[in-house]
Each structure stands twice: as C-alpha cells, then as structure tokens.
Motif scaffolding. Structure first.
Motif, PDB file in Angstrom:
ATOM      1  N   GLU A 308       0.830  -1.212   0.000  1.00 15.40           N
ATOM      2  CA  GLU A 308       0.000   0.000   0.000  1.00 15.40           C
ATOM      3  C   GLU A 308       0.860   1.256   0.000  1.00 15.40           C
ATOM      4  O   GLU A 308       0.577   2.226  -0.720  1.00 15.40           O
ATOM      5  N   TRP A 311       2.299   1.797  -3.400  1.00 12.54           N
ATOM      6  CA  TRP A 311       1.239   2.280  -4.318  1.00 12.54           C
ATOM      7  C   TRP A 311       0.978   3.767  -4.112  1.00 12.54           C
ATOM      8  O   TRP A 311       0.855   4.531  -5.069  1.00 12.54           O
ATOM      9  N   TYR A 312       0.926   4.210  -2.847  1.00 11.13           N
ATOM     10  CA  TYR A 312       0.716   5.637  -2.573  1.00 11.13           C
ATOM     11  C   TYR A 312       1.889   6.478  -3.066  1.00 11.13           C
ATOM     12  O   TYR A 312       1.710   7.583  -3.584  1.00 11.13           O
ATOM     13  N   ASP A 317      -2.796   6.694  -8.323  1.00  9.32           N
ATOM     14  CA  ASP A 317      -3.841   7.067  -9.278  1.00  9.32           C
ATOM     15  C   ASP A 317      -4.493   5.842  -9.925  1.00  9.32           C
ATOM     16  O   ASP A 317      -5.653   5.884 -10.316  1.00  9.32           O
ATOM     17  N   SER A 318      -3.751   4.793 -10.051  1.00  8.38           N
ATOM     18  CA  SER A 318      -4.285   3.589 -10.694  1.00  8.38           C
ATOM     19  C   SER A 318      -5.102   2.777  -9.685  1.00  8.38           C
ATOM     20  O   SER A 318      -5.176   3.109  -8.507  1.00  8.38           O
ATOM     21  N   ASP A 319      -5.733   1.700 -10.190  1.00 10.93           N
ATOM     22  CA  ASP A 319      -6.471   0.810  -9.297  1.00 10.93           C
ATOM     23  C   ASP A 319      -5.525   0.156  -8.305  1.00 10.93           C
ATOM     24  O   ASP A 319      -4.314   0.035  -8.546  1.00 10.93           O
ATOM     25  N   LYS A 320      -6.095  -0.290  -7.168  1.00  6.52           N
ATOM     26  CA  LYS A 320      -5.261  -0.977  -6.180  1.00  6.52           C
ATOM     27  C   LYS A 320      -4.572  -2.174  -6.820  1.00  6.52           C
ATOM     28  O   LYS A 320      -5.183  -2.888  -7.632  1.00  6.52           O
ATOM     29  N   LYS A 322      -3.420  -5.832  -7.505  1.00  5.21           N
ATOM     30  CA  LYS A 322      -4.177  -7.061  -7.297  1.00  5.21           C
ATOM     31  C   LYS A 322      -3.749  -7.774  -6.020  1.00  5.21           C
ATOM     32  O   LYS A 322      -4.584  -8.291  -5.267  1.00  5.21           O
ATOM     33  N   VAL A 325      -5.291  -6.194  -2.893  1.00  5.75           N
ATOM     34  CA  VAL A 325      -6.703  -6.577  -2.735  1.00  5.75           C
ATOM     35  C   VAL A 325      -6.799  -7.987  -2.158  1.00  5.75           C
ATOM     36  O   VAL A 325      -7.623  -8.260  -1.264  1.00  5.75           O
TER      37      VAL A 325
END
Length: 631
Positions: A308, A311-312, A317-320, A322, A325
C-alpha cells in the motif's frame, strides 16, 4: 298549468333536455333502498313528447324505479306519481331549477336523524337496508351523532371540518372532547393532534413495537381488549400488562440459547430504553486469535502495508494492486472468523433480549450492570499491566446467579396478590402513606433521574392487577375508591377548587389512597428478585407489617397445583414439621396438591415469596387498625 298523473314506467322516457349529465347513476343503490322502503317521496316532472312522457326532472328516481322493476320489487303494472308541466314550458329551465335550487341537508342533521331512528328501535343493520348503504357507514354516522353537542354546533357553524369531528369521535367522553376543543385553535389543529390529545395515556397504538412483535391476533386470543377508531385504521391495545407478558413469553424462547453463550446474566426487557442501557457499562468484541493465527495475521498486515505504501508513493492514481486486494481479503476473512468477546470480560457482562423499533426481536450483548462497572475497570487495568493476581482478585466478586424454584409465571401471580394487598394496607395508613409519597417524589429529585428504584409506578399512575382479580384486597380498594368518588366533584374542572377547600387530614388521606393505587410490587419474569423496585416494595412491606395470610391462602388451584411434586413434598414437611408419609410419596401430583391444601388450612403458612422480610423495621403505628379477616 301543471297536473298530477299516475303513469306506468313503460310510458316514460328520459328527456334529452335534462341538464344532469354527470353522476346520474351515482348513489343509485341508496336511492333504490329509500324508494323500496319509503316509496317515491317526490313525483317525477314530465312533459308530453309524442306517444310517451319525457322525464324532465327526476331521472335518477326514474332509473331507480326501473331497477326496482327489473329486480321484481315493482310490478310492471305499478303506476308512478308524476306531475305534467305545460306543453310550452322550457324543459331545460325546469331541469336546471330542480337541480340547482335544491339545498343539501347538512351532514350533522343526517347524524341526528340516524340516531333518532336507532333510539326508536331500529338496528344499524336495519337502517343500512332501508337507506341502501353499508352498515359500517351507519355505525360511523351514529358514532358522530354521539359527539358532544358543542362540537356538532361548531361543525354546523363551519368552525370545524368533518375530519376534525371524526377525530373527536375517537373518544366517547364528551366532557373530555369539550376540554380538548376549548384548548385548540381549529384553524391550525389537524385531526391527528385531536386524536392524540384524546387518547388515554395507557392505551398502546397497534404500531407500537411490542404490539408489532406480539401480533394483534395473539393479543386478542389471550383475551386482550382493543379499542378501534371507526374513521382510521388505528387500533389501541388496552391491557399493557398482558401485552408485556406476551412479549416476555415470546422473547424468552431465545433466552436459553443466549445463556449458552457464557454471559453472566440475560435479561428480557421488551421496552428497553436508552436511559437504562446508558447506565450500564459495555464490553466490545475484539480479535480472539490463537498464537499461530496471530502470527499469520500480523504477517499479512505487514505485507499489505508495504504494498500500500509503494502504491501511494507512486501516486495512487491507478487501481489498487491485485496483490493488495488479495491480502486485504485474507485479513478480513481472519477478522470475521475471530471476532468475539473476551471470556474473562463476559463473566462480568450480560445481554438484553428486547424488541427493536421495527417490532423484531433484538439481542444486545456485552452490557455490564452499574454495580459491576468498577470491577470491570479494575480487571481491564490489571490485564493491561499483566498482573494476573489483580485480575483474579477483580473476578472474585461474581454476579449472583439467577434464583431457581417456582416458575416465573407463578411468582408473578403470587407477587401480584402481594402488590394488591400492599395497596389495600397502605390505603388506610396515612402516616406511612405520606412518607411513601414524599419519598417517591424526593427520591427522584435528590437521588435518581428515573423511577426504577421505586415501586410507586410513575407516581399517581394507577396500576391494575390482571392476575389478582376478585380478591379481598381489590374488594377493599373498590370500596375505598367508591367512597372517595362520592366525596370529590364529578366535574374535573371543579376538582382544583375542591382540593383548596379541604383540610390537611383529608388531603393526606386522599394522597395516601392515590399513592397506594400507584404501587407495583409484582415480580415479572424480566425482574431480578433483588431489583431496586422490588427492594423498595420490601421496605413498604416491613413498614406496614403486612400480613399476607389476611389476603392469600394457598390451595391446590392457586399454588400447590402449579409447583413440582418435590416442592409440594418440601412444603408439606415445612407445614407439618414432619417428613411426608410413604402414602404421600406414592401420590400423583394432583392428589398431593389437594392433600397439601387441606394440611395448610388454618396454619397461616405462606409460600416463601409472600413472607415478610425477617428483619422488620421499627415503625410508627398506623392510624387505622384492621381486624383479622376470614379468608
């Protein structure tokens, strides 16, 4: 010039010049019934038109006569009363005059007329047949006729509309109707406000959550009384005690299952309110994880946090991702399966079984009674410090388990007898009655914010005894009430001035009687034997030195037949001072109950729940003595 004729229906036809084109068949059944019962009260207005006569005015009466002939009520040869107008008369003008000059009867006059018919011996069903309307319509009109004359006068004067008058009809008390009418501004008062003002405080609307949960049909089958409103769909349940009993009985079906979860107590309260819940502490669900499961859980959280954060940092901006999730789903699955209450905290907590606002059963878990909140805080503090000794000490004082013995329904019945006897005894003891009244008022002001600690229910709110009817205590109270009703004014408006004119002794005596009527010392299934209300009742019992043997004698029907055989045998031992005989041991329960009833006669023995507390308080002597009664 016009002339009177008697013509057969076959010689009549509708006049094209008749101005009534709309609604000519509306209310035809009522008109048929009226003509069949009373005959044709108004002749048809006709004019010659070829070989036939055209009905210029009265075509609805003409259609009704044709229908009656078709039904076989009027024979084909029957002649109809008609008035023939001059040949040169304007048919349209005549028809218009007949339909516009007519003045409709005021509805209030119709109420009165139907009421007069009933008073002269006609039943609502007979009136309905004679005027061709539904019996329910007649009942509504008769109900409106019984509204206060002042209300009907205001209706005739245009000060009230029909819907407001119908709202006043929800009560049969004309004096109350007039009282409400004097306090409202009709222009700004809707019918619902009038109904609310007229609804007795104890009546429970059918939309109440307890009524929804129990069901109206179940309540009625249990002999519950209902008051309906003819003009709305509203119904009111008139027996709050019965509704409470039925709700408790239905909710009790869940009790065994909830007790099996490990709570220290389970309480059934159909009308649980926020104030009561708020006085309790509360424990919350937590993750209860085994060591291996906790390790897995923490590892998944670390992995999820790393992904996470990456990603931040990349902008998010993109989807989480995979994998993130998937990790979050695994974490949620573990949480869902491992969430629960701490077993140590559960030893100090319990659950309420109640009814939600939609009339569904609701289980509210994790509540801690006020007397155990400090104990819970001490235990939680000790656990935070890892002090096992302190934890053990905090758990030493456990809540008392539920008392076992006779059924809850029998306990409620017996204590309802005690409650009635307590009223009858207090009603004739002004000194203790004054103390009880002062205590009830001052206790709520100086010590409590609610009435749960007093057996004087909502002070000056009368409590009725559904389980202890036709008893010596209730007979005494009825006689006392009759004497007071003979003394006080019949009109409530005069009561205040009457009170101002009375001497101190009279006011104290009346206050004592009203205080007595407000007593609720009945132990219901939802009550703990040591709840504050019942403890307060015990104080009154001791202060009055209440002797329940004057009011209750156990027999096979009211007591022995409702307990187990073992309990009957134990009672026989206590009553006689000797163990049961071999013959008694072999008896069936019904026979043994009859034997016990014979043995108890004249002994003054009482079931434990009706006995006075042992540590009787030293009290002042009551101002009125009572002779020993024959039971």
């Amino acid at each position: 010039m016009s002339k009177t004729l008697y013509l057969k229906l076959s010689s009549l036809a509708v006049d094209d010049a008749n101005v009534r084109k709309t609604g000519v068949t509306e209310g035809l059944e009522e008109l048929k019934a009226s003509i069949a019962t009373h005959g044709l009260l108004q002749p048809l207005i006709v004019r010659k038109q070829g070989k036939k006569y055209a009905v210029t005015a009265g075509q609805r009466r003409f259609f009704a006569l044709q229908a009656l002939q078709k039904d076989g009520i009027h024979a084909k040869d029957d002649e109809v009363h008609c008035v023939e107008v001059e040949a040169g008369a304007d048919a349209t003008e005549i028809s218009l005059a007949e339909n516009t000059v007519r003045l409709q009867m005021h509805p209030a006059d119709q109420f009165d007329a139907f009421n007069q018919l009933q008073q002269t011996g006609s039943t609502p069903a007979e009136i309905a047949v004679r005027f061709g309307c539904a019996e329910s319509t007649v009942l509504k009109l008769l109900k409106l006729a019984r509204v206060s004359p002042k209300i009907l006068s205001a209706y005739r004067a245009g000060e009230l509309n029909l819907e407001q008058v119908q709202a006043f009809a929800s009560s049969d008390d004309q004096q109350q109707q007039e009282s409400v009418f004097s306090e409202i501004n009709p222009e700004y008062t809707d019918p619902d406000q009038i109904r609310d003002a007229l609804t007795p405080e104890g009546d429970i609307p059918h939309t109440d959550k307890r009524a929804l949960y129990v069901g109206i049909d179940t309540y009625i089958k249990a002999d519950g009384k209902i008051r309906g409103d003819l003009f709305t769909e509203s119904k009111f349940l008139l027996d709050p005690a019965l509704l409470h009993e039925l709700a408790v009985k239905k909710l009790a079906k869940s009790e065994k299952k909830i007790c099996g979860e490990g709570w220290s107590w389970v309480e059934i309260d159909p009308d649980l309110d926020w104030d009561k819940r708020n006085r309790h502490g509360h424990i919350h669900e937590d993750l209860i994880l085994a060591p291996e499961q906790r390790t897995q859980y923490e590892e998944l959280q670390v992995q999820a946090d790393l992904i996470e954060n990456e990603w931040y940092e990349s902008g998010g901006d993109s989807d989480k991702p995979k994998r993130l999730v998937e990790l979050e789903d695994e974490i949620e699955t573990i949480e869902d399966g491992a969430r629960g209450y701490d077993p140590q905290e559960m030893t100090l907590a319990g659950a309420f079984i109640t009814i939600d606002r939609n009339g569904k059963a609701e289980i509210m878990r994790g509540y801690v009674k006020p007397e155990h909140k400090a104990q819970l805080a001490a235990m939680q503090s000790a656990r935070a410090k890892g002090d096992e000794t302190a934890i053990a000490e905090a758990l030493e004082t456990m809540p008392e388990p539920k008392l076992q013995g006779m059924s809850a329904s029998l306990t409620e019945t017996l204590t309802d007898h005690r409650s009635a006897a307590l009223k009858a005894t207090l009603a004739l003891n002004p000194q203790i009655g004054l103390a009880a009244a002062v205590h009830a008022i001052a206790d709520g002001i100086f010590y409590k914010t609610d009435r749960s600690g007093s057996c004087l229910n909502s002070f000056a709110s009368r409590q009725y005894h559904r389980l202890a009817k036709d008893t010596i205590a209730n007979d005494e109270l009825d006689r006392e009430e009759t004497q007071w009703r003979d003394r006080i004014p019949g009109n409530e408006a005069h009561f205040w001035l009457w009170c101002l004119e009375q001497d101190r002794d009279t006011l104290i005596a009346l206050l004592t009687f009203c205080t007595a009527l407000s007593i609720d010392a009945t132990q219901r299934k939802s009550d703990k034997p040591d709840c504050p209300r019942l403890q307060h009742a015990g104080m009154l019992v001791k202060a009055l030195k209440l002797d329940m043997s004057l009011y209750f004698r156990p027999d096979a029907e009211n007591y022995f037949g409702k307990i187990s055989k073992d309990m009957i045998l134990a009672d026989i031992t206590e009553i006689t001072g000797n163990p049961p005989s071999p013959a008694q041991l072999r008896m069936k329960k019904g026979e043994l109950a009859s034997v016990a009833a014979r043995l108890v006669e004249g002994t003054g023995w009482l079931p434990v729940v009706l006995r006075a507390p042992h540590d009787a308080l030293e009290t002042v002597q009551p101002t009125s003595s009572r002779k020993k009664r024959a039971v």
